[in-house]
Design an enzyme around this catalytic site. Structure first.
Site, PDB file in Angstrom:
ATOM      1  N   ASP A  26       0.771  -1.119  -0.081  1.00 61.80           N
ATOM      2  CA  ASP A  26       0.240  -0.056  -0.032  1.00 61.80           C
ATOM      3  C   ASP A  26       0.905   1.241   0.024  1.00 61.80           C
ATOM      4  O   ASP A  26       1.556   1.387   0.669  1.00 61.80           O
ATOM      5  CB  ASP A  26      -0.839   0.063   1.217  1.00 61.80           C
ATOM      6  CG  ASP A  26      -1.625   1.318   1.579  1.00 61.80           C
ATOM      7  OD1 ASP A  26      -2.797   1.589   0.514  1.00 61.80           O
ATOM      8  OD2 ASP A  26      -1.203   2.129   2.087  1.00 61.80           O
ATOM      9  N   LYS A  85      -2.947   5.982  -4.262  1.00 60.06           N
ATOM     10  CA  LYS A  85      -4.162   7.074  -4.019  1.00 60.06           C
ATOM     11  C   LYS A  85      -3.725   8.384  -4.556  1.00 60.06           C
ATOM     12  O   LYS A  85      -2.732   8.786  -4.702  1.00 60.06           O
ATOM     13  CB  LYS A  85      -4.162   7.307  -2.353  1.00 60.06           C
ATOM     14  CG  LYS A  85      -4.250   6.027  -1.657  1.00 60.06           C
ATOM     15  CD  LYS A  85      -4.107   6.252  -0.094  1.00 60.06           C
ATOM     16  CE  LYS A  85      -3.875   4.988   0.676  1.00 60.06           C
ATOM     17  NZ  LYS A  85      -2.616   4.344   0.463  1.00 60.06           N
ATOM     18  N   TYR A 106       2.775  10.088   0.171  1.00 65.97           N
ATOM     19  CA  TYR A 106       3.749   9.622   1.281  1.00 65.97           C
ATOM     20  C   TYR A 106       5.284  10.096   0.586  1.00 65.97           C
ATOM     21  O   TYR A 106       6.134  10.034   1.431  1.00 65.97           O
ATOM     22  CB  TYR A 106       3.664   8.111   1.168  1.00 65.97           C
ATOM     23  CG  TYR A 106       2.481   7.713   1.768  1.00 65.97           C
ATOM     24  CD1 TYR A 106       1.437   8.244   2.465  1.00 65.97           C
ATOM     25  CD2 TYR A 106       1.863   6.188   1.450  1.00 65.97           C
ATOM     26  CE1 TYR A 106       0.339   7.896   2.668  1.00 65.97           C
ATOM     27  CE2 TYR A 106       0.965   5.611   1.896  1.00 65.97           C
ATOM     28  CZ  TYR A 106       0.018   6.433   2.475  1.00 65.97           C
ATOM     29  OH  TYR A 106      -0.961   5.927   3.038  1.00 65.97           O
TER      30      TYR A 106
END
Length: 311
Positions: free
Chosen positions: A45, A79, A50
């Site tokens: 993930d 994402k 990030y």
């Protein structure tokens, strides 16, 4: 348990446990991802926000080239960040470039808000007063309409949401032609979010749990029911907190860059029985009744997302 999977509403199999990469230190992510795949993880993930998808991509490449695992056997999640919620395909393209992939298995809306895409920073634009530069009249449903169009591109096999409350899901679902495959939320016995879990189960939306230990340092390790269940099974509190999600039908993300811990997290999953879950659920129910649930991840957006503990 390490090989357990769940079925998404797309027909895809999603592993019950995955490697999380949020807040993983620079310079350690490549090795963590490569090692995790070597010892048996099949879900990674990540997210554009990030700031480490280049390293995630290097770890994936190393594992693929070594023959440890094939691309089609790894479930990769990314994402779209809040500054790209009006440009979701561009956001996906940026992630794919960093990851070195032609597609991801699942692409999520990271948060249901829009930060100024033309602001003074790519990820965290701010106003002169220091507050985050947020477009207040944004409708998160508009982002979902763009997400739905991604499926025809082949750049993602499934789409979903993250950090969606019951209220926001109820706003989204009447307008969705594609039901989200996943809702990734903070979830643990101190924050059961049962109202969201129940709605997602009713609608066929799979829960993916992040921060299963509570937060950095494992603040839930000393919770009485967690300790009691751990002692009963002769395992660590971390093993209990990770295993808690499996009978709930949820995927759990275990985050670490330490090889021994990465391996331990995967292979420490145990079957919690009805008595164990009754004890843990009772603990959660009491926290809800007393208004003492604890949310560890709540960025200072200044937006009301509809979570009961943040009203």
């Amino acid at each position: 348990m390490a090989n357990k999977t769940f079925k998404l509403n797309t027909g895809q199999d999603i592993p019950a446990i995955g490697l999380g990469t949020w807040q993983s230190a620079p310079g350690q992510v490549k090795t963590a991802v490569s090692y995790a795949l070597k010892v048996g993880y099949r879900l990674v993930d990540g997210a554009y926000c990030y700031g480490n998808e280049d390293e995630v991509g290097e770890g994936l490449k190393e594992a693929f080239e070594s023959g440890v695992v094939k691309r089609e056997d790894v479930f990769v999640v990314s994402k779209v960040w809040a500054t790209y919620n009006t440009r979701v395909e561009l956001g996906l393209d940026k992630s794919l470039k960093s990851l070195g992939l032609d597609y991801v298995d699942l692409f999520l809306v990271h948060w249901p808000l829009l930060m100024n895409p033309e602001g003074n920073d790519d990820k965290f634009p701010k106003l002169p007063n220091g507050e985050r530069d947020i477009i207040r009249d944004y409708n998160h449903v508009d982002t979902w309409k763009q997400m739905e169009k991604l499926l025809a591109t082949g750049k993602t096999k499934a789409i979903g949401v993250s950090n969606y409350s019951k209220r926001y899901l109820e706003q989204l679902l009447p307008h969705a032609t594609v039901i989200p495959a996943v809702n990734q939320i903070e979830n643990h016995p101190s924050l059961p979010q049962q109202e969201i879990v129940d709605l997602c189960k009713e609608k066929g939306i799979h829960i993916m749990a992040y921060s299963p230990l509570g937060s950095t340092g494992g603040p839930m390790f000393e919770a009485e029911p967690v300790v009691k269940v751990a002692e009963k099974h002769s395992v660590t509190p971390a093993a209990v907190l990770l295993s808690y999600h499996i009978p709930r039908g949820s995927t759990v993300l275990a985050k670490s860059v330490t090889p021994d811990r990465i391996k331990e997290n995967l292979h420490s999953l145990i079957d919690l029985d009805d008595e164990d879950m009754k004890l843990l659920n009772g603990y959660s129910d009491n926290l809800v009744k007393e208004g003492k649930v604890k949310r560890y991840v709540y960025p200072p957006f200044g937006v009301q997302f509809g979570f009961p503990d943040k009203l």
